[in-house]
Write a protein that holds these residues in place. Structure first.
Motif: not given
Length: 66
Positions: A31-41, A59-66
């Motif tokens: 139910g998160a509002e889209l577009p949503c950006i998720a950041v994970t290490k 350091l490496e991060y993943y950026i995912r766009i939903f």
């Protein structure tokens, strides 16, 4: 050397992009509002040591766009 997680700073900067409805550190909730950006290490790899202490790290991060 204490290296801290920069994910919160990255998340707050990405939240300022026009049109982004939400940002999160991890997977978005149902139910998160889209577009949503998720950041994970993704990785924290020590790359150089001096005086028996960590001096540099990759350091490496993943950026995912939903």
């Amino acid at each position: 050397m204490a290296i801290h997680n920069e994910a919160e700073k990255i998340k707050s900067r990405l939240a300022g992009i026009p049109g982004v409805a939400s940002t999160t550190r991890g997977w978005p909730r149902a139910g998160a509002e889209l577009p949503c950006i998720a950041v994970t290490k993704a990785a924290d790899t020590p790359t150089e040591f001096r005086d028996d202490r960590e001096y540099l790290a990759e350091l490496e991060y993943y950026i995912r766009i939903f």
